[in-house]
Scaffold this active site. Sequence first.
Site, short mmCIF file in Angstrom:
data_model
loop_
_atom_site.label_atom_id
_atom_site.label_comp_id
_atom_site.label_asym_id
_atom_site.label_seq_id
_atom_site.Cartn_x
_atom_site.Cartn_y
_atom_site.Cartn_z
N GLY A 35 5.33 -73.24 33.11
CA GLY A 35 6.77 -73.34 32.91
C GLY A 35 7.15 -74.47 31.97
O GLY A 35 6.31 -74.98 31.23
N ALA A 36 8.44 -74.88 32.02
CA ALA A 36 9.01 -75.81 31.03
C ALA A 36 8.65 -75.28 29.64
O ALA A 36 8.06 -75.98 28.82
CB ALA A 36 8.52 -77.24 31.24
N ASP A 39 8.26 -73.45 22.31
CA ASP A 39 7.93 -72.40 21.34
C ASP A 39 6.44 -72.03 21.32
O ASP A 39 6.07 -70.95 20.87
CB ASP A 39 8.37 -72.82 19.93
N GLY A 40 5.57 -72.95 21.77
CA GLY A 40 4.15 -72.63 21.87
C GLY A 40 3.93 -71.52 22.89
O GLY A 40 3.24 -70.52 22.62
N HIS A 41 4.52 -71.69 24.06
CA HIS A 41 4.43 -70.63 25.08
C HIS A 41 5.02 -69.32 24.54
O HIS A 41 4.46 -68.24 24.75
CB HIS A 41 5.22 -71.00 26.33
N GLN A 65 -4.83 -78.45 39.96
CA GLN A 65 -5.41 -78.98 38.73
C GLN A 65 -4.90 -80.39 38.40
O GLN A 65 -5.18 -80.91 37.33
CB GLN A 65 -5.20 -78.03 37.56
N GLY A 150 -3.69 -70.39 25.04
CA GLY A 150 -3.53 -71.12 23.78
C GLY A 150 -4.78 -71.89 23.38
O GLY A 150 -5.46 -72.46 24.24
N ASP A 153 -5.31 -75.79 24.35
CA ASP A 153 -6.21 -76.23 25.42
C ASP A 153 -7.55 -75.53 25.18
O ASP A 153 -7.91 -74.57 25.86
CB ASP A 153 -5.61 -75.86 26.78
N MET A 187 2.99 -78.76 20.25
CA MET A 187 4.02 -78.65 21.29
C MET A 187 3.37 -78.71 22.65
O MET A 187 2.29 -78.16 22.87
CB MET A 187 4.78 -77.34 21.12
P1 AMP Z 1 0.75 -74.77 30.19
O1 AMP Z 1 2.12 -74.33 30.62
O2 AMP Z 1 0.73 -76.11 29.54
O3 AMP Z 1 -0.29 -74.59 31.26
O4 AMP Z 1 0.33 -73.76 29.04
C1 AMP Z 1 0.33 -72.38 29.25
C2 AMP Z 1 -0.38 -71.72 28.09
O5 AMP Z 1 0.30 -72.03 26.88
C3 AMP Z 1 -1.82 -72.21 27.92
O6 AMP Z 1 -2.64 -71.11 27.57
C4 AMP Z 1 -1.70 -73.20 26.80
O7 AMP Z 1 -2.89 -73.34 26.05
C5 AMP Z 1 -0.61 -72.55 25.96
N1 AMP Z 1 0.03 -73.54 25.10
C6 AMP Z 1 0.56 -74.73 25.48
N2 AMP Z 1 1.04 -75.40 24.39
C7 AMP Z 1 0.80 -74.61 23.32
C8 AMP Z 1 1.04 -74.74 21.91
N3 AMP Z 1 1.63 -75.81 21.39
N4 AMP Z 1 0.65 -73.73 21.10
C9 AMP Z 1 0.03 -72.62 21.61
N5 AMP Z 1 -0.21 -72.46 22.93
C10 AMP Z 1 0.15 -73.43 23.77
#
Ligand code: AMP
Length: 285
Positions: A35-36, A39-41, A65, A150, A153, A187
């Site tokens: 969540g939160a 644009d990457g998500h 985690q 993404g 990570d 991001m």
């Molecule tokens: P998170 O909410 O941080 O666990 O991320 C959820 C998914 O979004 C994971 O697969 C991350 O690798 C991906 N993600 C987070 N930030 C980015 C980004 N800036 N660009 C592309 N994917 C991202």
Amino acid sequence: MARSPRMVRAIPPLRRALAQFRDADETIALVPTMGALHDGHLALVRLARKRADRLIVSIFVNPAQFAPHEDFGSYPRALGGDIAALAGVDLVWAPAVETMYPADFATQIVPQGPAKVGLEDAFRPHFFTGVGTVVTKLLIQCAPDIAVFGEKDFQQLKVVTRLARDLDLPVKIIGAPTVREKDGLAMSSRNAYLSAAERAAAPTLYRVLKDSAGQIAGGERIARVLDEGGRAIEQAGFTLDYLEARHAETLQNVDSIKDGPLRLLAAAKLGRTRLIDNVAVPQRR
Ligand code: AMP
């Protein structure tokens, strides 16, 4: 305008929704998130949308985690805004912690291989067991045909890819490129923690990764490039956890560009905020 997604918080309605999709012979994509959303998500969501008939986004801040001293309590949560940003998604899977981990929960997935190469695992020893357990549960719960993660990570992407293969989960794991701010900063939901001064310093991490990748591609000695890069990151005010060149598939150590394809990976703290990033080393033709 596309409709807001349906939010589901318990296993029985999730199963009913999935059964409807499957009865109609529809393929399913899953994008797991905490969540939160930024644009990457949303880039992952757009990619997934094109690859399947139905799209599920999971939103779950996974306590497993986070170590006790980490930011589980303060991790940004914005469910209302997230739902609004997910117009066009079919279903948001947002289980309560007690649904994912009932009081008598007693099982863990403990990934090895790319989860034990001395990168994130060296600084967050609990992390990949938490990720492995929750991702396995999400993939079993939602039974998607594809799931998108993404490259931001990068080690996590490799761990999840191996996990799905090792456990014969019938899902294709797809990696998506890192989305960046205009100044290069990757991001991240955690960027919200940065003060104005830290935010101004933060793009150094990506700049050093890019410069170092260019130098290694140009034939400079890896150890020297990484030494200098590490110093530049610390001079910008970071405390460096690691800056490393690894094989892009196995994440094993490498001595020279000939051992490639290579990936440069870094993690560093700016005040109380820990940032991670990575880039490919361009291959010589
Ligand atoms: P998170 O909410 O941080 O666990 O991320 C959820 C998914 O979004 C994971 O697969 C991350 O690798 C991906 N993600 C987070 N930030 C980015 C980004 N800036 N660009 C592309 N994917 C991202």
